[in-house]
Design an enzyme around this catalytic site. Sequence first.
Site, PDB file in Angstrom:
ATOM      1  N   GLY A 160      36.188  36.016   5.672  1.00  0.00           N
ATOM      2  CA  GLY A 160      35.008  35.530   6.359  1.00  0.00           C
ATOM      3  C   GLY A 160      35.366  34.478   7.373  1.00  0.00           C
ATOM      4  O   GLY A 160      36.537  34.287   7.728  1.00  0.00           O
TER       5      GLY A 160
ATOM      6  N   GLY B 120      38.783  40.231   0.838  1.00  0.00           N
ATOM      7  CA  GLY B 120      37.827  40.112   1.926  1.00  0.00           C
ATOM      8  C   GLY B 120      38.099  38.870   2.736  1.00  0.00           C
ATOM      9  O   GLY B 120      38.870  37.985   2.323  1.00  0.00           O
TER      10      GLY B 120
ATOM     11  N   ASP C 279      21.286  28.446   3.144  1.00  0.00           N
ATOM     12  CA  ASP C 279      21.724  29.487   4.087  1.00  0.00           C
ATOM     13  C   ASP C 279      21.397  30.864   3.506  1.00  0.00           C
ATOM     14  O   ASP C 279      22.287  31.652   3.163  1.00  0.00           O
ATOM     15  CB  ASP C 279      23.221  29.347   4.360  1.00  0.00           C
ATOM     16  CG  ASP C 279      23.714  30.365   5.386  1.00  0.00           C
ATOM     17  OD1 ASP C 279      22.875  30.905   6.135  1.00  0.00           O
ATOM     18  OD2 ASP C 279      24.934  30.621   5.424  1.00  0.00           O
TER      19      ASP C 279
END
Length: 650
Positions: free
Chosen positions: A27, A25, A145
Site C-alpha cells: 500500500g 500486499g 478513514d
Amino acid sequence: MTGEPQLSEVVDANGRRLRLGRKLGQGGEGAVFELDAERDYVAKIYRQPLAPERAEKIRSMAALRNEQIDRLTAWPREVLSLPSGKPIGLKMARVVDHKDIHQLYSPKSRRLAFLRADWRFLVRAAANLARAFATVHAAQGVIADVNHAGVLVGQDARVRLIDCDSFQIAVGGKLYLCDVGVPTFTPPELQGRSFSGVVRTANHDNFGLAVLVFLILFMGRHPFAGRYLGDGEMPVERAIEEYRFVYGRDADKAEMRAPPGTPPLAIASLEIAALFERAFGRDGAVAGRPTAAHWAEALDRLERRLEECRAGVAHWYLGELDACPWCRMEASTGVPLFSSSVSKATAGQFDLNAFWTQVDALAHPGPAPSLFLPKEVVLSPDARTFKRRRWFHLPVSMMIGAIPFALAMILQLPTLARFFFLVCAAVLFILVRKVLRASFNAEPFMAWVMQCRARWDEARREWELKAGPRRFDEKRAELEELRATWTSIADFRSHKVQELAAHRRETQLHHFLDGFELEAGVVRGVGTGRTSTLASFGIETAADITDQKLQAIPGLSDRARGQLLGWRRSLEAQFIHDPQHRSAPQDRAWLEEAVLAERLRLEAAIRRGFEELQQVRKQILFARNSLQAMSEEAYRIYRQAELDLEAIQS
C-alpha cells in the site's frame, strides 16, 4: 531509511527475531509480509521507521485488544522493530479466505468472488459490518478513514476490518488522531476540510457506515451518485456536501434522479429506508445519525423478513413487496446481479417424467354447465300498477271525443259543419289520449332495462371467463411449452457453445479489458467521486467503457468522455488476439453455470406452473358453484325488465 525496506527479519516486543516471508500486499505506507515462524500472523512493514508517537499509538492499541476486537478486526498486536531497535512496523492477525468488500457489492465481481452470495448474504454481511463498527466504537475508537479498502468479507459473510493502525484512538486520556480520509465516505460537515488536527466522532463514522451499507444493499450504487437535473456535472463530493441524497424523499427538491434500473429505498423495508434518510439528511450532523448498533439490529430484522423468489435463481427479497425487485432490475439492465452457481447433483434431482404423471392425473374441469335461462316471466308489481293506472285513458278520451260527435249527430247541421264536428271528435280523442299517456313517464322502465342488460352482460362475461375451461387450457399449454424447453436443454447448451466460439475474439478482448479496473487516478481527471458515479452507472472496468454508456451519464463533460474512451483505446492497442487460445476457464464455467441455472429456472417454473394449474381448476369449480345462481338471476331480472317495458308501451 527511504524506499521499500529490504528486510529479512524484524524483532518483536519480547526481543524475538521473526523472519519475514512472502510479500502479500503493498500500500501507500508500506507492505504486508508473511511471518515464517507464525503462520497465523503477518507483519506490516512501513517504508519509514515509525515516529515515537506512532509507535506509542500502536502499543496503546495493542493494550485495548479483547476477544470481540480480535474476532472482527486485524488489530495491532505489538510493535515490530529493526534489529537496531527502531520501530518499523506492527504484527497483526492474518486474515485468510476474505476478499475486499467492493468485490461483494459490485455485481460483476460478486459473480466471480462470491459464488453463493444472494441478497440475503448481502444483508447479513452489512449487519456484520455494522457490528464491527460498533465494536470499535465501544472501545472508544473511531475508524475515521472509512472506505471500502479497509473492509474484508469472508465466504460466510463475516467481516474483518483492516488497516486498524490508522484509526483514531483514545487511551489513558490521550487522543491519537487520523489525518486521512476518502471524500466519498466523508460526511457533509467535513467535506472540503483538511483532516489534519480534526477530532473525528462516531457520528462521522456512522455516515461512512451508511454509505457502505447502501453500496452493499443497492448493487454498488453510491447514495449520492445519480442524474443531476441542473446544469453541469454534480460530483459526488459536492452532492454529499449539499445533502443531495439521490434516493431520498427530497430527491426532487435536490434535483437528483437515480441511475436507470435502480430500485427504490422501500425494497429494503420502510425501517431501513428511514435509517438511510436519517443518515444522509441534514439533521444527522446535529441530532445524530443511526448508530452502528441500530444498523445491526435493523439489518438482522430485515434478514428474517426475506423470502425466496420463485422465478429468479438466487433471488431473495422483502416478503411484503408485490414482486421481486431483482427480477425487474435484471430485466431492465440486462445484467445478472447474483451468481446462479448450482451443482449438477442439484440440477439432476428433478425427474420430469415422474413429475408429469401428476400433471396428467389432474382432471380437466370440462366445459362450463349450461345456465338455466327462463323464457317466460311474469309482470312485476310496478308494471301491473302502471298498467292499472292507465286503464281509464281510453274511456276518458272517448267520452271527451264523444261530445262533438254527439253534437254532430243531434243537431241539424249542414253537411260541411257536421263533417267538421266529426273531425273535431277524432282529433280531440287523439289529443286527450296523448296528453294522458304523457303524464305517465315510462323512462324509468327504459333505464331499468338498460341497467339490467348491462348486469346480465357482465354476469355472462364473468361466467364464461371464470366457469369455462379456457384458463385451465391456457395454463396447461404453458406447462407443455416449459416441458418442451426443459427436454431441449441440450440445444440450449449447444447454442451457448456456438455463441462462445463465434465471439472468441470479442470475448478475449472483453476479458483483457476487464482486467483493468477504473480506479481513482488511472485516468486523468477521474478521481474517487467520479469513479463512484461511473460505478453507479455500471462502469467499473475498461471493458464497461462505451460511448453509449458514457452518453447516458448526465453532466459528464466531452473532455472526460474523451479521456475515458482514449484510455480504453490505448489498452485495446495492447491486446493481441490468439485464435488458437481456448475459451477462458471463467467463460466455460459461466457457460455450464448458465445451462444449470436454466435447468433450475425451468424446473422452478414447471413446479410453479403445476401449482397454478391446480389453483385454476379449483377456482373454476368454485366459480361454477358460486356464480351459476347469480348469473341465472341476472338474466331473469333482465327478461322481466324487458317484459315490463313491452307491457307498459303496448
